[in-house]
Scaffold this motif. Structure first.
Motif, PDB file in Angstrom:
ATOM      1  N   LEU A 232       0.876  -1.120  -0.083  1.00 21.84           N
ATOM      2  CA  LEU A 232       0.136   0.125  -0.006  1.00 21.84           C
ATOM      3  C   LEU A 232       0.938   1.308  -0.028  1.00 21.84           C
ATOM      4  O   LEU A 232       0.378   2.158  -0.655  1.00 21.84           O
ATOM      5  N   ILE A 233       1.878   1.173   0.812  1.00 19.55           N
ATOM      6  CA  ILE A 233       2.810   2.529   0.960  1.00 19.55           C
ATOM      7  C   ILE A 233       3.903   2.538   0.051  1.00 19.55           C
ATOM      8  O   ILE A 233       4.065   3.378  -0.747  1.00 19.55           O
ATOM      9  N   ALA A 234       4.801   1.446   0.063  1.00 12.20           N
ATOM     10  CA  ALA A 234       6.058   1.670  -0.563  1.00 12.20           C
ATOM     11  C   ALA A 234       5.859   1.228  -1.943  1.00 12.20           C
ATOM     12  O   ALA A 234       6.687   1.601  -2.805  1.00 12.20           O
ATOM     13  N   THR A 235       4.905   0.492  -2.365  1.00 11.84           N
ATOM     14  CA  THR A 235       4.646   0.252  -3.926  1.00 11.84           C
ATOM     15  C   THR A 235       3.520   1.196  -4.428  1.00 11.84           C
ATOM     16  O   THR A 235       3.909   2.146  -5.144  1.00 11.84           O
ATOM     17  N   PHE A 236       2.418   1.249  -4.199  1.00 14.99           N
ATOM     18  CA  PHE A 236       1.236   2.071  -4.541  1.00 14.99           C
ATOM     19  C   PHE A 236       1.412   3.388  -4.257  1.00 14.99           C
ATOM     20  O   PHE A 236       1.358   4.231  -5.381  1.00 14.99           O
TER      21      PHE A 236
END
Length: 298
Positions: A232-236
């Motif tokens: 959710l955070i590091a990719t999206f």
């Protein structure tokens, strides 16, 4: 309204948009440490990367197929090459270097020099010339990163090629960034291109994980927390904001914000894992802020 007025209005809107985009980029980019910290306690780095990219791609797939223009095979193939460069070779190269006993602090430092490589490549590839003030800001930001990383820096006893691998991985992502910026036609919406990038990476990471053993995920709370954070955070958040910013702003300006990820990572570690904060970290943060401000104003 004339074209000139429209251009001026768009430029003003982007000027006010940049602080928000930069903040989101710094938070997302630095948060990868948190997810890796949780997930790697339960699995190898390659297995973590496999599930991170697979889950990211599968979540995005229904949206990529139903929202936006219909994807043509030629465009998909082009985005797959970006996936190989910016996901598999970039993240996988650092993972392999760590497994070869290159100290994590040194890997992080080389990774954090990514904006310097992008700034160097942006002139010959994109024609984006940095001013003298921007180069001075870049030098100051690099000095800040070195101050932050100094306490955790060591050279270890890994084979020589593993050190070269970390530099090569960073340069590959820098090259992918400027090539992505150079594309004048064939741009996909970010959710479609990111879906292709992550699914491409997942296939390659899956092959690597199978060569090491089982690809089944550990059914533990820490692994689940790590995956949620990484997806959710590091990719999206991180990749979406990064690629969107590349389309709106000069590539050197976008990459300069990444200089702030090391001190923000230290704050994550302090807040979530009670790791100590040192005076050098705050000094490095202040120096880096000055350098990023000078580089971003060009």
């Amino acid at each position: 309204m004339t074209d000139q007025a429209l251009t001026a209005t768009t430029a003003q809107q982007r000027r006010f948009l940049w602080p928000l985009m930069a903040t989101l980029l710094i938070i997302g980019w630095s948060s990868g440490f948190v997810g890796i910290r949780y997930a790697s306690e339960e699995a190898s780095v390659v297995l973590v990367l496999f599930w991170r990219t697979l889950l990211s791609g599968l979540i995005l797939l229904p949206f990529a197929l139903t929202i936006g223009p219909r994807m043509q095979w030629k465009a998909v193939a082009g985005q797959m090459w970006f996936g190989v460069m910016s996901v598999f070779l970039y993240l996988g190269g650092f993972a392999l270097a760590i497994e070869q006993r290159v100290p994590t602090g040194l890997v992080a430092l080389i990774s954090d020099l990514l904006p310097l490589a992008i700034a160097t490549l942006s002139q010959p590839v994109l024609g984006e010339r940095l001013s003298g003030r921007q180069w001075l800001g870049t030098a100051i930001a690099v000095a800040g990163v070195l101050i932050v990383s100094l306490d955790s820096l060591s050279f270890g006893s890994a084979p020589l090629w593993a050190y070269g691998l970390t530099v090569g991985s960073m340069l590959i992502f820098a090259l992918a960034s400027v090539l992505h910026k150079r594309r004048r036609v064939g741009h996909m919406p970010v959710h479609q291109s990111l879906c292709i990038h992550t699914l491409t990476g997942s296939v390659l990471f899956g092959i690597c994980a199978l060569m090491q053993g089982d690809i089944a995920p550990p059914m533990t709370q820490n692994f689940a927390i790590g995956m949620v954070w990484l997806v959710l955070i590091a990719t999206f958040a991180a990749y979406s904001v990064y690629y969107t910013s590349l389309r709106l702003f000069p590539v050197a300006k976008v990459s300069a914000a990444i200089y702030l990820s090391p001190p923000v990572t230290m704050l994550w570690a302090w807040a979530l894992f009670s790791e100590p904060l040192t005076l050098a970290m705050f000094v490095g943060l202040g120096v880096t802020l000055v350098g990023v401000f000078m580089t971003s104003r060009g």
